[in-house]
Design an enzyme around this catalytic site. Sequence first.
Site, PDB file in Angstrom:
ATOM      1  CG  PHE A 170     -27.382 -13.246  23.229  1.00 34.39           C
ATOM      2  CD1 PHE A 170     -26.385 -12.736  22.971  1.00 34.39           C
ATOM      3  CD2 PHE A 170     -28.160 -12.607  22.175  1.00 34.39           C
ATOM      4  CE1 PHE A 170     -25.338 -12.790  21.942  1.00 34.39           C
ATOM      5  CE2 PHE A 170     -28.040 -12.644  20.968  1.00 34.39           C
ATOM      6  CZ  PHE A 170     -26.933 -12.462  21.005  1.00 34.39           C
ATOM      7  CG  ASP A 209     -28.616 -20.093  22.192  1.00 32.07           C
ATOM      8  OD1 ASP A 209     -28.027 -19.791  21.663  1.00 32.07           O
ATOM      9  OD2 ASP A 209     -29.125 -18.549  22.451  1.00 32.07           O
ATOM     10  CE1 TYR A 259     -25.981 -15.119  13.839  1.00 30.62           C
ATOM     11  CE2 TYR A 259     -27.495 -15.659  12.906  1.00 30.62           C
ATOM     12  CZ  TYR A 259     -27.585 -14.933  13.658  1.00 30.62           C
ATOM     13  OH  TYR A 259     -27.389 -14.736  15.208  1.00 30.62           O
ATOM     14  CE  LYS A 260     -24.002 -15.204  16.431  1.00 32.02           C
ATOM     15  NZ  LYS A 260     -24.563 -15.798  17.880  1.00 32.02           N
ATOM     16  NE  ARG A 289     -17.538 -11.297  19.961  1.00 32.55           N
ATOM     17  CZ  ARG A 289     -18.968 -12.372  19.858  1.00 32.55           C
ATOM     18  NH1 ARG A 289     -19.229 -12.649  20.503  1.00 32.55           N
ATOM     19  NH2 ARG A 289     -19.220 -11.054  18.910  1.00 32.55           N
TER      20      ARG A 289
HETATM   21  C1  LIG Z   1     -26.148 -14.707  18.194  1.00 33.17           C
HETATM   22  C2  LIG Z   1     -26.792 -15.331  18.790  1.00 33.17           C
HETATM   23  C3  LIG Z   1     -28.200 -15.510  18.839  1.00 33.17           C
HETATM   24  C4  LIG Z   1     -29.117 -14.753  17.604  1.00 33.17           C
HETATM   25  O1  LIG Z   1     -30.261 -14.500  17.914  1.00 33.17           O
HETATM   26  P1  LIG Z   1     -31.155 -14.413  16.509  1.00 33.17           P
HETATM   27  O2  LIG Z   1     -32.556 -14.911  16.885  1.00 33.17           O
HETATM   28  O3  LIG Z   1     -31.046 -15.641  15.679  1.00 33.17           O
HETATM   29  O4  LIG Z   1     -30.518 -13.044  15.978  1.00 33.17           O
HETATM   30  C5  LIG Z   1     -29.207 -15.937  20.179  1.00 33.17           C
HETATM   31  N1  LIG Z   1     -28.323 -16.415  21.477  1.00 33.17           N
HETATM   32  C6  LIG Z   1     -27.690 -16.649  21.306  1.00 33.17           C
HETATM   33  C7  LIG Z   1     -26.499 -16.808  22.509  1.00 33.17           C
HETATM   34  C8  LIG Z   1     -26.394 -15.856  20.675  1.00 33.17           C
HETATM   35  O5  LIG Z   1     -25.022 -15.657  20.781  1.00 33.17           O
END
Ligand SMILES: *Cc1c(COP(=O)(O)O)cnc(C)c1O
Length: 433
Positions: free
Chosen positions: A149, A218, A243-244, A392
Amino acid sequence: MGKPVVHGRCIIPNVATGGRLASATSRREDCEELDRADPLARFRDRFELPDGLIYLDGNSLGALPKASREAVQRVVAEDWGGGLIRSWNSAGWVDSAVRIGDKIGRLLGAAAGEVVVSDNTSVNLYKALSAAVRAQGARGTILTDEGNFPTDLYVIDAIGEQLGRPVRRVARERLFEALDSSVAVFSATHVDYRSGHMLDLPMLTRRAHEAGAVVVWDLCHSAGAVPVNLGAAGVDLAVGCTYKFLNGGPGSPAYLYARKDLHPKLDNPVPGWFGHRDTFAFGPSYAPAEDAARFQTGTPVILALAALEASIDLWLEADVEEIRQKSVALAELLINRVEARCPDGGLTLASPMNADVRGSHVSLRHEHAYGVVQALAARGVIGDWRPPDLVRLGLTPLYTRYRDVWDAVESLADVITSREHLDPKFAIRARVP
Ligand SMILES: *Cc1c(COP(=O)(O)O)cnc(C)c1O
């Protein structure tokens, strides 16, 4: 990956569904029957879901639990409005990051004191990586997935630069062989945000430990989507957002997991007063809290935590194996229906066919993916687009029904056959895709 869904090939259902789906879903009524038999069906009513909307984006922003709305209203009216400063004690605000961390820990197979809620995922990743690299002394590289990511890639690069460690990026399928004794810290995302591909977390953790590396996972697309047992896998550190799939609300704080025996070796690079052993002694120098609480920084975001805690309490009522079985069944239904209804639509499957290595979303590749997602949204089916060419579709077993998946694919087929996705009004890019 990238297997065509265009051959009308029969998909062999994963064992998790007991082979029910192959024969059971050639009609919409069959989906209604599956919904009636669904052991998780009782959870749907616990969420606010707009009438007529099919929401397949709970992997980006989970739906609102009714209990979260009530909790926020109560905390605003009673604890903030009435209790004021007293609520730090009387409403348990002061311990909320640790208390909710422990509850999330139960979802992750962690022990009490191993998870704390704070900041966002990016900041937690920074803290975890910094602690991991420094715990390893002056040796080795940081290894990651080249398709990680974006925020992970940026943070990993910054840590490498700031702490003077080389960063090595390799393809996801080459991580295992790249995990040799030159690696000090290994960091990857368990479930890929684009394809939904899921790495073998226990196996890669074991391999990393054999190589002498510390692992930082992660779990943003894992917690609440696929079973995770950090304790059993012996994971060192992990981070994830809430939040997901966990439905904590927009911008709800993230969590950080650190294995108990490592705590004495792990230093928070942002040693704020809430990570202090005795915050309200107001001492002149820093001394870390005993457990994962040391990874807090400053004052916790109480209103956001109120929403999050109500959602996590709901999660703790659900059976993670039932979640997984339904997630797999929904994904197989979706893939089967796309094969049946969109045979010449230019869609290919960008997610693994094998459920054992797939998370809880399905991505379809299409030349005009952006237009497809917009046209679907205009029909009340919310998914999302990921560049350059992915549609998606997230599957959230607590509130997605089998009939929703059926109806969503009917809309998809209608969009594609009517070529609605090519309408110029669906090419207009919003700031958040
Ligand atoms: C959504 C997501 C994030 C989000 O990071 P924030 O700092 O909380 O905005 C980070 N890593 C992955 C793999 C994600 O899917």
